[in-house]
Design an enzyme around this catalytic site. Structure first.
Site, PDB file in Angstrom:
ATOM      1  N   HIS A  81       0.858  -1.184   0.000  1.00  0.00           N
ATOM      2  CA  HIS A  81       0.000   0.000   0.000  1.00  0.00           C
ATOM      3  C   HIS A  81       0.897   1.239   0.000  1.00  0.00           C
ATOM      4  O   HIS A  81       2.058   1.185   0.430  1.00  0.00           O
ATOM      5  CB  HIS A  81      -0.893   0.015   1.233  1.00  0.00           C
ATOM      6  CG  HIS A  81      -1.965  -1.030   1.202  1.00  0.00           C
ATOM      7  ND1 HIS A  81      -3.099  -0.919   1.971  1.00  0.00           N
ATOM      8  CD2 HIS A  81      -2.086  -2.196   0.519  1.00  0.00           C
ATOM      9  CE1 HIS A  81      -3.880  -1.965   1.765  1.00  0.00           C
ATOM     10  NE2 HIS A  81      -3.266  -2.763   0.883  1.00  0.00           N
ATOM     11  N   GLU A  83       1.137   3.898   1.831  1.00  0.00           N
ATOM     12  CA  GLU A  83       1.717   4.291   3.110  1.00  0.00           C
ATOM     13  C   GLU A  83       2.868   3.367   3.495  1.00  0.00           C
ATOM     14  O   GLU A  83       3.915   3.829   3.957  1.00  0.00           O
ATOM     15  CB  GLU A  83       0.645   4.271   4.214  1.00  0.00           C
ATOM     16  CG  GLU A  83      -0.469   5.268   4.019  1.00  0.00           C
ATOM     17  CD  GLU A  83      -1.666   4.705   3.245  1.00  0.00           C
ATOM     18  OE1 GLU A  83      -2.767   5.238   3.406  1.00  0.00           O
ATOM     19  OE2 GLU A  83      -1.491   3.733   2.477  1.00  0.00           O
ATOM     20  N   CYS A 111      -5.859   2.362   5.800  1.00  0.00           N
ATOM     21  CA  CYS A 111      -6.545   1.111   6.127  1.00  0.00           C
ATOM     22  C   CYS A 111      -5.980   0.575   7.445  1.00  0.00           C
ATOM     23  O   CYS A 111      -4.988   1.109   7.957  1.00  0.00           O
ATOM     24  CB  CYS A 111      -6.349   0.104   4.994  1.00  0.00           C
ATOM     25  SG  CYS A 111      -4.685  -0.616   4.953  1.00  0.00           S
ATOM     26  N   CYS A 114      -2.158  -0.223   7.205  1.00  0.00           N
ATOM     27  CA  CYS A 114      -1.330   0.980   7.100  1.00  0.00           C
ATOM     28  C   CYS A 114      -1.331   1.761   8.406  1.00  0.00           C
ATOM     29  O   CYS A 114      -0.295   2.286   8.820  1.00  0.00           O
ATOM     30  CB  CYS A 114      -1.818   1.854   5.946  1.00  0.00           C
ATOM     31  SG  CYS A 114      -1.553   1.077   4.338  1.00  0.00           S
TER      32      CYS A 114
END
Length: 184
Positions: A81, A83, A111, A114
């Site tokens: 992801h 991040e 999320c 993250c």
């Protein structure tokens, strides 16, 4: 916003709309350059076809240390992801495993994974653009994960089974007794 609606209405092609929107982001000043960069990264990532519509930047002392975009599909890595990618790059660049005195700007509310990575990295602050509910509307819905966390272990959709706990404790005992360990 009205200008964005006019841009959207002026093109039937989603690709042309994305190009116009990208140009609009570049041409219009935004309140925060770091958030503007995270948003630009998210849009560029969609246009490149390399991953989902997410971008993030890690900032320290008013400077971007690292950037990240969603690379889940292009790297076959469900943890890639934006991040997490940005955190990994920032830690590597700064040669640290904690990003104290750093902030993260991300195009969308993090999320659960993250958010956990952000807390483990010890970032000072999180800034985000889109809400998780906005992401949910386009197919990125993590409410199921939050729901699973709230359930007792035995009631989660993926069976969770503890085993060999006595043997597993050996590593914990070794860690406790280890001299010169680097705590985190």
């Amino acid at each position: 916003m009205k200008r964005m609606q006019n841009i959207a209405n002026s093109f039937r092609s989603p690709a042309l709309y994305c190009i116009r929107k990208r140009m609009w982001l570049r041409d219009n000043s935004m309140d925060n350059l770091f958030m503007a960069r995270a948003i630009q990264l998210s849009l560029d990532n969609v246009l490149s076809g390399q991953g989902g519509p997410f971008g993030a930047v890690v900032v320290k002392n008013g400077n971007i240390v690292a950037e990240g975009v969603n690379r889940v599909t292009s790297t076959s890595d469900p943890t890639a992801h934006a991040e997490v990618v940005a955190i990994r790059a920032a830690c590597a660049k700064l040669s640290v495993f904690q990003l104290n005195d750093c902030e993260i700007y991300t195009s969308c509310e993090p999320c659960p994974m993250c958010l956990g990575a952000i807390y483990w990295a010890r970032l000072d602050r999180i800034y985000f653009g889109n809400l998780a509910t906005d992401a949910s509307k386009i197919g990125f819905d993590d409410s199921f994960i939050y729901e699973q966390f709230a359930r007792p272990v035995g009631q989660r959709s993926i069976p969770v089974v503890q085993m060999m706990s006595e043997q597993a404790l050996a590593a914990f005992h070794a860690w406790q007794e280890k001299a010169g360990k680097i705590p985190y």
